[in-house]
Design a protein around this motif. Structure first.
Motif, PDB file in Angstrom:
ATOM      1  N   GLN A  60     -66.666  -4.064 -45.719  1.00 40.32           N
ATOM      2  CA  GLN A  60     -66.394  -5.153 -45.242  1.00 40.32           C
ATOM      3  C   GLN A  60     -67.698  -5.392 -43.636  1.00 40.32           C
ATOM      4  O   GLN A  60     -67.808  -6.088 -42.758  1.00 40.32           O
ATOM      5  CB  GLN A  60     -65.169  -6.685 -44.561  1.00 40.32           C
ATOM      6  N   LEU A  61     -68.988  -4.987 -43.937  1.00 37.58           N
ATOM      7  CA  LEU A  61     -70.415  -5.086 -43.608  1.00 37.58           C
ATOM      8  C   LEU A  61     -71.076  -6.097 -43.737  1.00 37.58           C
ATOM      9  O   LEU A  61     -70.997  -6.070 -45.080  1.00 37.58           O
ATOM     10  CB  LEU A  61     -71.008  -3.463 -43.384  1.00 37.58           C
ATOM     11  N   VAL A  62     -71.488  -6.903 -42.592  1.00 36.09           N
ATOM     12  CA  VAL A  62     -72.471  -7.514 -43.397  1.00 36.09           C
ATOM     13  C   VAL A  62     -74.264  -7.612 -43.364  1.00 36.09           C
ATOM     14  O   VAL A  62     -74.128  -6.325 -42.499  1.00 36.09           O
ATOM     15  CB  VAL A  62     -72.667  -8.894 -41.951  1.00 36.09           C
ATOM     16  N   PRO A  63     -74.195  -7.155 -44.731  1.00 34.91           N
ATOM     17  CA  PRO A  63     -75.469  -6.573 -45.443  1.00 34.91           C
ATOM     18  C   PRO A  63     -76.671  -6.596 -44.751  1.00 34.91           C
ATOM     19  O   PRO A  63     -77.718  -5.541 -44.659  1.00 34.91           O
ATOM     20  CB  PRO A  63     -75.516  -6.955 -47.006  1.00 34.91           C
ATOM     21  N   THR A  64     -76.799  -7.967 -44.304  1.00 37.73           N
ATOM     22  CA  THR A  64     -78.070  -7.861 -43.495  1.00 37.73           C
ATOM     23  C   THR A  64     -78.218  -8.047 -42.302  1.00 37.73           C
ATOM     24  O   THR A  64     -79.190  -8.339 -41.258  1.00 37.73           O
ATOM     25  CB  THR A  64     -77.966  -9.938 -43.833  1.00 37.73           C
ATOM     26  N   LEU A  65     -76.811  -7.332 -41.596  1.00 45.79           N
ATOM     27  CA  LEU A  65     -77.084  -6.280 -40.306  1.00 45.79           C
ATOM     28  C   LEU A  65     -77.380  -5.151 -39.911  1.00 45.79           C
ATOM     29  O   LEU A  65     -76.449  -4.507 -40.925  1.00 45.79           O
ATOM     30  CB  LEU A  65     -75.747  -7.631 -39.766  1.00 45.79           C
ATOM     31  N   THR A  66     -77.986  -4.578 -39.044  1.00 39.69           N
ATOM     32  CA  THR A  66     -77.758  -3.161 -38.624  1.00 39.69           C
ATOM     33  C   THR A  66     -76.434  -2.734 -38.611  1.00 39.69           C
ATOM     34  O   THR A  66     -75.101  -4.228 -38.041  1.00 39.69           O
ATOM     35  CB  THR A  66     -78.709  -3.147 -37.888  1.00 39.69           C
ATOM     36  N   ALA A  67     -76.563  -1.517 -38.349  1.00 41.04           N
ATOM     37  CA  ALA A  67     -75.259  -0.454 -37.684  1.00 41.04           C
ATOM     38  C   ALA A  67     -74.753  -1.699 -36.589  1.00 41.04           C
ATOM     39  O   ALA A  67     -73.657  -1.742 -35.643  1.00 41.04           O
ATOM     40  CB  ALA A  67     -75.337  -0.028 -37.716  1.00 41.04           C
ATOM     41  N   LEU A  68     -76.339  -1.265 -35.290  1.00 40.77           N
ATOM     42  CA  LEU A  68     -75.692  -1.965 -34.490  1.00 40.77           C
ATOM     43  C   LEU A  68     -74.944  -3.188 -34.040  1.00 40.77           C
ATOM     44  O   LEU A  68     -74.250  -4.130 -33.293  1.00 40.77           O
ATOM     45  CB  LEU A  68     -76.847  -1.482 -33.410  1.00 40.77           C
ATOM     46  N   GLU A  69     -75.850  -4.484 -35.313  1.00 37.66           N
ATOM     47  CA  GLU A  69     -75.537  -6.004 -35.120  1.00 37.66           C
ATOM     48  C   GLU A  69     -73.768  -5.689 -35.732  1.00 37.66           C
ATOM     49  O   GLU A  69     -73.284  -6.984 -35.302  1.00 37.66           O
ATOM     50  CB  GLU A  69     -76.828  -6.828 -35.949  1.00 37.66           C
ATOM     51  N   ASN A  70     -73.731  -5.270 -36.235  1.00 36.39           N
ATOM     52  CA  ASN A  70     -72.248  -5.590 -37.001  1.00 36.39           C
ATOM     53  C   ASN A  70     -71.293  -5.484 -35.972  1.00 36.39           C
ATOM     54  O   ASN A  70     -70.458  -6.050 -35.930  1.00 36.39           O
ATOM     55  CB  ASN A  70     -72.071  -4.672 -37.978  1.00 36.39           C
ATOM     56  N   VAL A  71     -71.375  -3.962 -35.336  1.00 39.81           N
ATOM     57  CA  VAL A  71     -70.598  -3.900 -33.971  1.00 39.81           C
ATOM     58  C   VAL A  71     -70.301  -4.932 -33.087  1.00 39.81           C
ATOM     59  O   VAL A  71     -69.295  -5.630 -32.519  1.00 39.81           O
ATOM     60  CB  VAL A  71     -71.047  -2.385 -33.544  1.00 39.81           C
ATOM     61  N   MET A  72     -71.126  -5.470 -33.093  1.00 39.43           N
ATOM     62  CA  MET A  72     -71.858  -6.570 -32.326  1.00 39.43           C
ATOM     63  C   MET A  72     -70.985  -7.404 -32.478  1.00 39.43           C
ATOM     64  O   MET A  72     -71.074  -8.902 -31.658  1.00 39.43           O
ATOM     65  CB  MET A  72     -72.995  -6.690 -31.719  1.00 39.43           C
ATOM     66  N   VAL A  73     -70.568  -7.559 -33.332  1.00 38.67           N
ATOM     67  CA  VAL A  73     -70.788  -9.906 -34.375  1.00 38.67           C
ATOM     68  C   VAL A  73     -68.973 -10.290 -33.193  1.00 38.67           C
ATOM     69  O   VAL A  73     -69.015 -10.909 -33.438  1.00 38.67           O
ATOM     70  CB  VAL A  73     -70.188  -8.966 -35.853  1.00 38.67           C
ATOM     71  N   PRO A  74     -67.980  -8.867 -33.499  1.00 40.43           N
ATOM     72  CA  PRO A  74     -66.816  -9.668 -32.807  1.00 40.43           C
ATOM     73  C   PRO A  74     -66.852 -10.094 -31.082  1.00 40.43           C
ATOM     74  O   PRO A  74     -66.197 -11.746 -30.837  1.00 40.43           O
ATOM     75  CB  PRO A  74     -65.769  -8.370 -32.311  1.00 40.43           C
ATOM     76  N   LEU A  75     -67.759  -9.704 -30.362  1.00 39.26           N
ATOM     77  CA  LEU A  75     -67.554 -10.168 -29.394  1.00 39.26           C
ATOM     78  C   LEU A  75     -69.221 -11.396 -28.826  1.00 39.26           C
ATOM     79  O   LEU A  75     -68.599 -12.248 -28.386  1.00 39.26           O
ATOM     80  CB  LEU A  75     -67.856  -9.062 -27.775  1.00 39.26           C
ATOM     81  N   GLU A  76     -70.040 -11.162 -30.288  1.00 42.41           N
ATOM     82  CA  GLU A  76     -70.913 -12.235 -29.960  1.00 42.41           C
ATOM     83  C   GLU A  76     -70.373 -13.716 -30.860  1.00 42.41           C
ATOM     84  O   GLU A  76     -70.355 -14.706 -29.690  1.00 42.41           O
ATOM     85  CB  GLU A  76     -72.244 -12.255 -31.116  1.00 42.41           C
ATOM     86  N   LEU A  77     -68.916 -13.739 -31.739  1.00 42.59           N
ATOM     87  CA  LEU A  77     -68.179 -14.800 -31.745  1.00 42.59           C
ATOM     88  C   LEU A  77     -67.348 -15.210 -30.634  1.00 42.59           C
ATOM     89  O   LEU A  77     -67.455 -16.785 -30.489  1.00 42.59           O
ATOM     90  CB  LEU A  77     -67.272 -14.118 -32.821  1.00 42.59           C
ATOM     91  N   ARG A  78     -67.366 -14.587 -29.316  1.00 41.27           N
ATOM     92  CA  ARG A  78     -66.922 -14.989 -28.062  1.00 41.27           C
ATOM     93  C   ARG A  78     -67.707 -15.761 -27.217  1.00 41.27           C
ATOM     94  O   ARG A  78     -67.601 -16.370 -26.419  1.00 41.27           O
ATOM     95  CB  ARG A  78     -66.197 -13.667 -27.590  1.00 41.27           C
ATOM     96  N   GLY A  79     -69.307 -15.054 -27.694  1.00 39.27           N
ATOM     97  CA  GLY A  79     -70.464 -16.306 -26.906  1.00 39.27           C
ATOM     98  C   GLY A  79     -70.227 -15.437 -25.245  1.00 39.27           C
ATOM     99  O   GLY A  79     -70.729 -15.752 -24.584  1.00 39.27           O
ATOM    100  N   GLU A  80     -69.944 -13.779 -25.799  1.00 43.31           N
ATOM    101  CA  GLU A  80     -70.282 -13.256 -24.115  1.00 43.31           C
ATOM    102  C   GLU A  80     -71.427 -13.054 -24.117  1.00 43.31           C
ATOM    103  O   GLU A  80     -72.495 -12.380 -25.205  1.00 43.31           O
ATOM    104  CB  GLU A  80     -69.539 -11.670 -24.722  1.00 43.31           C
ATOM    105  N   GLU A  81     -72.190 -12.126 -22.934  1.00 43.62           N
ATOM    106  CA  GLU A  81     -73.572 -12.104 -22.800  1.00 43.62           C
ATOM    107  C   GLU A  81     -74.338 -10.923 -23.922  1.00 43.62           C
ATOM    108  O   GLU A  81     -73.270  -9.701 -23.799  1.00 43.62           O
ATOM    109  CB  GLU A  81     -73.890 -11.633 -21.148  1.00 43.62           C
ATOM    110  N   ARG A  82     -75.072 -11.217 -24.952  1.00 45.28           N
ATOM    111  CA  ARG A  82     -75.657  -9.976 -25.496  1.00 45.28           C
ATOM    112  C   ARG A  82     -76.010  -9.034 -24.574  1.00 45.28           C
ATOM    113  O   ARG A  82     -75.745  -7.251 -25.929  1.00 45.28           O
ATOM    114  CB  ARG A  82     -77.117 -11.300 -26.024  1.00 45.28           C
ATOM    115  N   SER A  83     -76.947  -9.101 -23.274  1.00 42.48           N
ATOM    116  CA  SER A  83     -76.848  -7.391 -23.235  1.00 42.48           C
ATOM    117  C   SER A  83     -75.498  -6.231 -22.761  1.00 42.48           C
ATOM    118  O   SER A  83     -75.937  -5.160 -22.932  1.00 42.48           O
ATOM    119  CB  SER A  83     -77.758  -7.591 -22.055  1.00 42.48           C
TER     120      SER A  83
END
Length: 239
Positions: A98-121
């Motif tokens: 269930q990886l997002v094909p248009t996102l890199t490995a790094l971006e796929n891993v980041m998805v859950p916390l980005e959905l929370r609105g946490e600081e990107r860095s």
């Protein structure tokens, strides 16, 4: 010393209509899983393992019965509320990644916390650390199509651990992998489980993997017919 349950399932039943017939996939199942322990769910194909895992994680609604996950009764919650519980407290490793094909490995891993609105860095820093932990430090900028099946599964595991879940559900985490890669994934699951203290619940056909857990629940025709504590599991601890 007995630990508190992080998952409590009571009289759980799941039925589906098929023409004039009703198919019972999960039949009055009850069990609980204590915090910080590891539990495998085994059984033949069609026994209800994946259905049970999805219900426990709040991905689906049962026909009847109750699921209490991390102290919250899932029954009265709507989909958005259940999704919030999953995002905060649950990790899930799907058999099909269930990886997002248009996102890199790094971006796929980041998805859950980005959905929370946490600081990107901060999210990016944590995601890079996890990809290093699973041996993909040099593959972070690759897209899923550029990764092998084993590498995609490692990305999925890193994503499942990014929010430091209280409980991780894994559906056949080594089912599509060769023996060597499967062994690597098994070690990663238990190493990360031990490091973070996450409760591990996994569905598998692989009895050698199942017996590495502290407990093995066997399903047949949607019912529990055996519930075994494994004293010499690699993750054994006082429970």
């Amino acid at each position: 010393m007995q630990k508190d349950p992080i998952l409590k399932v009571t009289n759980l039943t799941q039925q589906f209509s098929s023409g004039d017939h009703t198919l019972t996939v999960i039949d009055d199942v009850s069990f609980s899983v204590q915090k910080g322990t590891s539990c495998s769910i085994v059984g033949p194909s069609g026994s209800g393992k994946t259905t049970l895992l999805g219900l426990c994680a709040g991905l689906d609604r049962p026909t009847s019965g109750q699921i209490i996950l991390n102290g919250t009764n899932l029954n009265p919650l709507n989909e958005d509320q259940r999704a919030e519980i999953r995002n905060k407290h649950v990790g899930f490793v799907f058999q099909t990644f269930q990886l997002v094909p248009t996102l890199t490995a790094l971006e796929n891993v980041m998805v859950p916390l980005e959905l929370r609105g946490e600081e990107r860095s901060e999210v990016e820093h944590d995601a890079k650390d996890l990809l290093q932990d699973v041996g993909l430090g040099d593959r972070m900028d690759h897209y899923p199509a550029q990764l092998s099946g084993g590498e995609q599964q490692r990305v999925a595991i890193a994503r499942a651990f990014i929010n430091k879940p209280r409980i991780l559900f894994a559906d056949e985490p080594t089912g599509n992998l060769d023996t060597d890669t499967g062994s690597t994934i098994e070690k990663l699951l238990f190493d990360l489980n031990e490091a973070i203290g996450t409760t591990l619940v996994l569905v598998t056909h692989d009895l050698s993997l199942a017996k590495q857990c502290q407990r093995m629940i066997s399903l047949e025709n949607g019912q529990i017919f055996d519930d075994e504590w494994i004293a010499d599991s690699q993750s054994a601890q006082l429970i």
